[in-house]
Design a protein around this motif. Structure first.
Motif, short mmCIF file in Angstrom:
data_model
loop_
_atom_site.label_atom_id
_atom_site.label_comp_id
_atom_site.label_asym_id
_atom_site.label_seq_id
_atom_site.Cartn_x
_atom_site.Cartn_y
_atom_site.Cartn_z
N VAL A 5 0.87 -1.18 0.00
CA VAL A 5 0.00 0.00 0.00
C VAL A 5 0.91 1.23 0.00
CG1 VAL A 5 -1.77 1.29 1.24
CG2 VAL A 5 -1.79 -1.22 1.27
N ARG A 6 0.66 2.13 -0.93
CA ARG A 6 1.58 3.25 -1.11
C ARG A 6 1.62 4.18 0.09
NH1 ARG A 6 2.04 6.28 -6.83
NH2 ARG A 6 3.33 7.57 -5.47
N ALA A 7 2.83 4.43 0.56
CA ALA A 7 3.06 5.49 1.55
C ALA A 7 3.43 6.73 0.75
CB ALA A 7 4.18 5.09 2.50
N ARG A 8 3.04 7.89 1.23
CA ARG A 8 3.31 9.12 0.50
C ARG A 8 4.00 10.14 1.39
NH1 ARG A 8 0.98 9.49 -4.47
NH2 ARG A 8 -0.58 7.90 -4.98
N THR A 9 4.89 10.89 0.79
CA THR A 9 5.57 11.97 1.51
C THR A 9 4.60 13.13 1.68
OG1 THR A 9 6.36 13.07 -0.49
CG2 THR A 9 7.76 11.31 0.43
N ASN A 10 4.93 14.04 2.60
CA ASN A 10 4.10 15.22 2.77
C ASN A 10 4.01 16.03 1.48
OD1 ASN A 10 3.69 14.50 5.41
ND2 ASN A 10 5.09 16.00 6.28
N GLU A 11 5.12 16.05 0.72
CA GLU A 11 5.13 16.80 -0.53
C GLU A 11 4.15 16.18 -1.54
OE1 GLU A 11 7.83 15.87 1.13
OE2 GLU A 11 8.45 17.87 1.80
N GLU A 12 4.10 14.85 -1.59
CA GLU A 12 3.17 14.19 -2.50
C GLU A 12 1.72 14.47 -2.11
OE1 GLU A 12 5.22 10.14 -4.14
OE2 GLU A 12 4.82 10.21 -1.99
N LEU A 13 1.45 14.47 -0.80
CA LEU A 13 0.10 14.76 -0.32
C LEU A 13 -0.31 16.18 -0.68
CD1 LEU A 13 0.19 13.00 3.17
CD2 LEU A 13 -0.97 12.22 1.10
N LEU A 14 0.63 17.11 -0.58
CA LEU A 14 0.32 18.50 -0.94
C LEU A 14 0.02 18.62 -2.43
CD1 LEU A 14 2.91 20.50 1.19
CD2 LEU A 14 0.44 20.39 1.51
#
Length: 207
Positions: A64-73
């Motif tokens: 399941v993909r984990a995302r960086t804060n930058e990706e979430l933004l």
């Protein structure tokens, strides 16, 4: 007889519902045994979920993909652009049935005494607004972005003061749509989405 939902639907619901949190390893044979199906439809479902950005290939299966804060933004910013287009389009393309549905759903959300139920009804209202926009492409893109964001939803979104603010903002968007004021609807939606994004940024920074 109740028909069991597809492996794709079950897996998608478990990922977006955080039953399989980001980083979880999903091995087709094990997941198939858990769902009571063979590994082949599970593998096909995981390939589809990879295309949608919810999982990525790992050595023994998928994660399941984990995302960086930058990706979430980046996802937030894309949602702001699309949601503002939804509001603009809904104000110009909505039918009388759309208006009746949006008004009824908003009233039901405001009348709910349970915060979780009210929040869920407000989310449903957003989906109804997308339908009122009558743009299937935007609707499909928004559904994908919603799914990508769901595993990272912040608990702050459920806070009572946020719920009260959502009501105020949705009321303004609805009023603009009812008045067929597309620019007002677009501006109100942008303000609503930016505030929500900033709330989540604060939550991410606190971790």
């Amino acid at each position: 007889m109740h028909q069991q939902s597809s492996p794709y639907k079950q897996l998608r619901d478990r990922i977006t519902g955080r039953a399989y949190p980001p980083g979880s390893l999903l091995i087709p044979a094990a997941v198939g045994a858990e769902l009571g199906v063979s590994r082949t439809p599970v593998r096909e479902a995981l390939q589809r979920l990879e295309y949608e950005g919810l999982v990525s290939q790992a050595s023994r299966g998928y994660r399941v993909r984990a995302r960086t804060n930058e990706e979430l933004l980046e996802i937030y910013d894309a949602r702001i652009a699309l949601e503002s287009a939804v509001a603009f389009s809904a104000a110009t393309r909505r039918s009388e049935i759309d208006l009746a549905r949006l008004s009824r759903m908003f009233d039901n959300a405001v009348a709910s005494a349970d915060p979780e139920t009210a929040l869920s009804l407000h989310r449903d209202w957003h989906h109804a607004l997308r339908e009122a926009a009558h743009n299937g492409t935007i609707g499909e893109l928004m559904d994908r972005l919603d799914a990508q964001m769901a595993p990272f939803e912040a608990d702050q979104v459920r806070a009572p003061d946020n719920l009260a603010q959502i009501e105020i903002e949705h009321r303004e968007i609805l009023a603009a749509v009812l008045a067929a004021d597309a620019e007002r609807a677009r501006t109100a939606m942008i303000a609503h989405q930016i505030r929500t994004r900033d709330l989540r940024i604060a939550a991410m920074a606190a971790h």
